[in-house]
Design a protein around this motif. Structure first.
Motif, PDB file in Angstrom:
ATOM      1  N   LEU A  34       0.822  -1.208   0.000  1.00  0.00           N
ATOM      2  CA  LEU A  34       0.000   0.000   0.000  1.00  0.00           C
ATOM      3  C   LEU A  34       0.864   1.270   0.000  1.00  0.00           C
ATOM      4  O   LEU A  34       0.574   2.198  -0.754  1.00  0.00           O
ATOM      5  N   PRO A  35       1.945   1.314   0.795  1.00  0.00           N
ATOM      6  CA  PRO A  35       2.804   2.503   0.706  1.00  0.00           C
ATOM      7  C   PRO A  35       3.350   2.733  -0.705  1.00  0.00           C
ATOM      8  O   PRO A  35       3.399   3.877  -1.169  1.00  0.00           O
ATOM      9  N   GLU A  36       3.725   1.678  -1.394  1.00  0.00           N
ATOM     10  CA  GLU A  36       4.221   1.840  -2.763  1.00  0.00           C
ATOM     11  C   GLU A  36       3.125   2.362  -3.690  1.00  0.00           C
ATOM     12  O   GLU A  36       3.374   3.206  -4.549  1.00  0.00           O
ATOM     13  N   ALA A  37       1.907   1.897  -3.508  1.00  0.00           N
ATOM     14  CA  ALA A  37       0.792   2.395  -4.323  1.00  0.00           C
ATOM     15  C   ALA A  37       0.570   3.885  -4.057  1.00  0.00           C
ATOM     16  O   ALA A  37       0.329   4.653  -4.988  1.00  0.00           O
ATOM     17  N   PHE A  38       0.679   4.319  -2.796  1.00  0.00           N
ATOM     18  CA  PHE A  38       0.567   5.739  -2.460  1.00  0.00           C
ATOM     19  C   PHE A  38       1.694   6.527  -3.135  1.00  0.00           C
ATOM     20  O   PHE A  38       1.456   7.591  -3.704  1.00  0.00           O
ATOM     21  N   GLU A  39       2.920   6.024  -3.055  1.00  0.00           N
ATOM     22  CA  GLU A  39       4.064   6.696  -3.692  1.00  0.00           C
ATOM     23  C   GLU A  39       3.826   6.863  -5.189  1.00  0.00           C
ATOM     24  O   GLU A  39       4.048   7.939  -5.752  1.00  0.00           O
ATOM     25  N   GLN A  40       3.388   5.789  -5.821  1.00  0.00           N
ATOM     26  CA  GLN A  40       3.156   5.824  -7.267  1.00  0.00           C
ATOM     27  C   GLN A  40       2.053   6.820  -7.637  1.00  0.00           C
ATOM     28  O   GLN A  40       2.109   7.465  -8.677  1.00  0.00           O
ATOM     29  N   CYS A  41       1.072   6.946  -6.772  1.00  0.00           N
ATOM     30  CA  CYS A  41       0.001   7.916  -7.025  1.00  0.00           C
ATOM     31  C   CYS A  41       0.560   9.340  -6.967  1.00  0.00           C
ATOM     32  O   CYS A  41       0.205  10.189  -7.790  1.00  0.00           O
ATOM     33  N   GLY A  42       1.446   9.594  -6.014  1.00  0.00           N
ATOM     34  CA  GLY A  42       2.088  10.906  -5.925  1.00  0.00           C
ATOM     35  C   GLY A  42       2.914  11.208  -7.161  1.00  0.00           C
ATOM     36  O   GLY A  42       2.846  12.317  -7.720  1.00  0.00           O
ATOM     37  N   ILE A  43       3.674  10.234  -7.621  1.00  0.00           N
ATOM     38  CA  ILE A  43       4.486  10.414  -8.830  1.00  0.00           C
ATOM     39  C   ILE A  43       3.582  10.611 -10.048  1.00  0.00           C
ATOM     40  O   ILE A  43       3.873  11.427 -10.924  1.00  0.00           O
ATOM     41  N   ALA A  44       2.482   9.875 -10.095  1.00  0.00           N
ATOM     42  CA  ALA A  44       1.535  10.043 -11.208  1.00  0.00           C
ATOM     43  C   ALA A  44       1.014  11.477 -11.255  1.00  0.00           C
ATOM     44  O   ALA A  44       0.882  12.060 -12.334  1.00  0.00           O
ATOM     45  N   MET A  45       0.741  12.057 -10.094  1.00  0.00           N
ATOM     46  CA  MET A  45       0.260  13.436 -10.062  1.00  0.00           C
ATOM     47  C   MET A  45       1.328  14.386 -10.609  1.00  0.00           C
ATOM     48  O   MET A  45       1.036  15.235 -11.447  1.00  0.00           O
ATOM     49  N   TYR A  46       2.567  14.221 -10.173  1.00  0.00           N
ATOM     50  CA  TYR A  46       3.642  15.069 -10.685  1.00  0.00           C
ATOM     51  C   TYR A  46       3.852  14.850 -12.186  1.00  0.00           C
ATOM     52  O   TYR A  46       4.127  15.787 -12.923  1.00  0.00           O
ATOM     53  N   GLY A  47       3.693  13.602 -12.637  1.00  0.00           N
ATOM     54  CA  GLY A  47       3.843  13.297 -14.060  1.00  0.00           C
ATOM     55  C   GLY A  47       2.793  13.966 -14.922  1.00  0.00           C
ATOM     56  O   GLY A  47       3.004  14.191 -16.111  1.00  0.00           O
ATOM     57  N   TYR A  48       1.663  14.283 -14.323  1.00  0.00           N
ATOM     58  CA  TYR A  48       0.621  14.989 -15.053  1.00  0.00           C
ATOM     59  C   TYR A  48       0.963  16.473 -15.194  1.00  0.00           C
ATOM     60  O   TYR A  48       0.476  17.146 -16.080  1.00  0.00           O
ATOM     61  N   MET A  49       1.834  16.961 -14.318  1.00  0.00           N
ATOM     62  CA  MET A  49       2.216  18.367 -14.313  1.00  0.00           C
ATOM     63  C   MET A  49       3.392  18.665 -15.243  1.00  0.00           C
ATOM     64  O   MET A  49       3.532  19.791 -15.712  1.00  0.00           O
ATOM     65  N   THR A  50       4.248  17.674 -15.467  1.00  0.00           N
ATOM     66  CA  THR A  50       5.406  17.857 -16.339  1.00  0.00           C
ATOM     67  C   THR A  50       5.928  16.499 -16.774  1.00  0.00           C
ATOM     68  O   THR A  50       5.482  15.464 -16.288  1.00  0.00           O
ATOM     69  N   THR A  51       6.903  16.513 -17.680  1.00  0.00           N
ATOM     70  CA  THR A  51       7.571  15.284 -18.116  1.00  0.00           C
ATOM     71  C   THR A  51       8.613  14.933 -17.056  1.00  0.00           C
ATOM     72  O   THR A  51       9.599  15.666 -16.879  1.00  0.00           O
ATOM     73  N   LEU A  52       8.400  13.847 -16.358  1.00  0.00           N
ATOM     74  CA  LEU A  52       9.258  13.517 -15.224  1.00  0.00           C
ATOM     75  C   LEU A  52      10.707  13.245 -15.612  1.00  0.00           C
ATOM     76  O   LEU A  52      11.604  13.446 -14.796  1.00  0.00           O
ATOM     77  N   SER A  53      10.955  12.822 -16.847  1.00  0.00           N
ATOM     78  CA  SER A  53      12.340  12.558 -17.257  1.00  0.00           C
ATOM     79  C   SER A  53      13.188  13.831 -17.283  1.00  0.00           C
ATOM     80  O   SER A  53      14.414  13.756 -17.305  1.00  0.00           O
ATOM     81  N   THR A  54      12.557  14.992 -17.249  1.00  0.00           N
ATOM     82  CA  THR A  54      13.294  16.262 -17.231  1.00  0.00           C
ATOM     83  C   THR A  54      13.623  16.718 -15.813  1.00  0.00           C
ATOM     84  O   THR A  54      14.334  17.703 -15.627  1.00  0.00           O
ATOM     85  N   VAL A  55      13.096  16.020 -14.816  1.00  0.00           N
ATOM     86  CA  VAL A  55      13.269  16.424 -13.421  1.00  0.00           C
ATOM     87  C   VAL A  55      14.490  15.722 -12.825  1.00  0.00           C
ATOM     88  O   VAL A  55      14.536  14.501 -12.737  1.00  0.00           O
ATOM     89  N   GLU A  56      15.473  16.523 -12.427  1.00  0.00           N
ATOM     90  CA  GLU A  56      16.656  15.986 -11.761  1.00  0.00           C
ATOM     91  C   GLU A  56      16.443  16.003 -10.253  1.00  0.00           C
ATOM     92  O   GLU A  56      15.681  16.810  -9.733  1.00  0.00           O
ATOM     93  N   ILE A  57      17.130  15.122  -9.591  1.00  0.00           N
ATOM     94  CA  ILE A  57      17.061  15.114  -8.135  1.00  0.00           C
ATOM     95  C   ILE A  57      18.169  16.021  -7.620  1.00  0.00           C
ATOM     96  O   ILE A  57      19.345  15.666  -7.649  1.00  0.00           O
ATOM     97  N   LYS A  58      17.768  17.210  -7.183  1.00  0.00           N
ATOM     98  CA  LYS A  58      18.704  18.199  -6.648  1.00  0.00           C
ATOM     99  C   LYS A  58      18.381  18.574  -5.209  1.00  0.00           C
ATOM    100  O   LYS A  58      19.207  19.153  -4.527  1.00  0.00           O
ATOM    101  N   GLU A  59      17.176  18.262  -4.789  1.00  0.00           N
ATOM    102  CA  GLU A  59      16.725  18.602  -3.443  1.00  0.00           C
ATOM    103  C   GLU A  59      15.942  17.442  -2.844  1.00  0.00           C
ATOM    104  O   GLU A  59      15.332  16.661  -3.565  1.00  0.00           O
ATOM    105  N   VAL A  60      15.982  17.376  -1.531  1.00  0.00           N
ATOM    106  CA  VAL A  60      15.164  16.416  -0.799  1.00  0.00           C
ATOM    107  C   VAL A  60      14.398  17.204   0.253  1.00  0.00           C
ATOM    108  O   VAL A  60      14.980  17.978   1.000  1.00  0.00           O
ATOM    109  N   ARG A  61      13.102  17.006   0.269  1.00  0.00           N
ATOM    110  CA  ARG A  61      12.265  17.637   1.289  1.00  0.00           C
ATOM    111  C   ARG A  61      11.446  16.545   1.956  1.00  0.00           C
ATOM    112  O   ARG A  61      11.085  15.554   1.327  1.00  0.00           O
ATOM    113  N   GLU A  62      11.154  16.757   3.206  1.00  0.00           N
ATOM    114  CA  GLU A  62      10.332  15.800   3.942  1.00  0.00           C
ATOM    115  C   GLU A  62       8.948  16.391   4.175  1.00  0.00           C
ATOM    116  O   GLU A  62       8.823  17.586   4.429  1.00  0.00           O
ATOM    117  N   ILE A  63       7.957  15.545   4.039  1.00  0.00           N
ATOM    118  CA  ILE A  63       6.586  15.960   4.340  1.00  0.00           C
ATOM    119  C   ILE A  63       5.984  14.958   5.312  1.00  0.00           C
ATOM    120  O   ILE A  63       6.467  13.825   5.439  1.00  0.00           O
TER     121      ILE A  63
END
Length: 157
Positions: A34-63
């Motif tokens: 279930l945690p992985e399904a939640f994670e994937q849903c979050g990524i799906a939302m971001y993927g709807y906002m932009t092309t994820l392959s263009t996003v580099e990992i430069k920052e880490v934030r905790e929520i």
């Protein structure tokens, strides 16, 4: 005044159509837990906002997110992810990792690390703006005995 002729009453052929369209989009995500399904849903939302392959990992934030049941936990989790993007500077994530997932008794809590960078026009294609998360038709399927973990969420665009 000019007289109306018979041919004036004939309408031209229709050259347009109305297609079924909703103002929202439904996210469907799944995982081995279930945690992985939640994670994937979050990524799906971001993927709807932009092309994820263009996003580099430069920052880490905790929520953190809390809820009174699984549905409210998922809602608040996605809302926190959306809030990251809505604040200055806008953070777009290509990876989210849930580090704590508690769903015991009345305690529903998530802690998550979000990996991404500041959203920059020109580098990141602008997808569709996500206005809000909704409870509409939200479904969480958690059937560990069948190894089936899925979430369905409609986001307001």
């Amino acid at each position: 005044m000019e007289d109306i002729l018979e041919e004036d009453l004939t309408l031209p052929p229709c050259k347009y159509e109305y297609l079924d369209h909703t103002a929202d989009v439904q996210l469907h995500a799944w995982g081995d837990s279930l945690p992985e399904a939640f994670e994937q849903c979050g990524i799906a939302m971001y993927g709807y906002m932009t092309t994820l392959s263009t996003v580099e990992i430069k920052e880490v934030r905790e929520i953190e997110a809390t809820g009174h049941d699984l549905e409210s936990l998922l809602y608040h989790f996605l809302d926190e992810l959306l809030f990251l993007f809505s604040c200055e500077p806008f953070l777009i994530c290509s990876k989210v990792v849930i580090t704590e997932f508690i769903t015991e008794g009345e305690d529903f809590r998530i802690k998550c690390k979000c990996y991404g960078e500041e959203f920059t026009l020109g580098k990141h294609p602008q997808g569709t703006e996500v206005k809000a998360i909704t409870y509409s038709a939200m479904q969480i399927i958690s059937e560990p005995e069948h190894n089936k973990f899925q979430v369905f969420v409609i986001i307001d665009i």
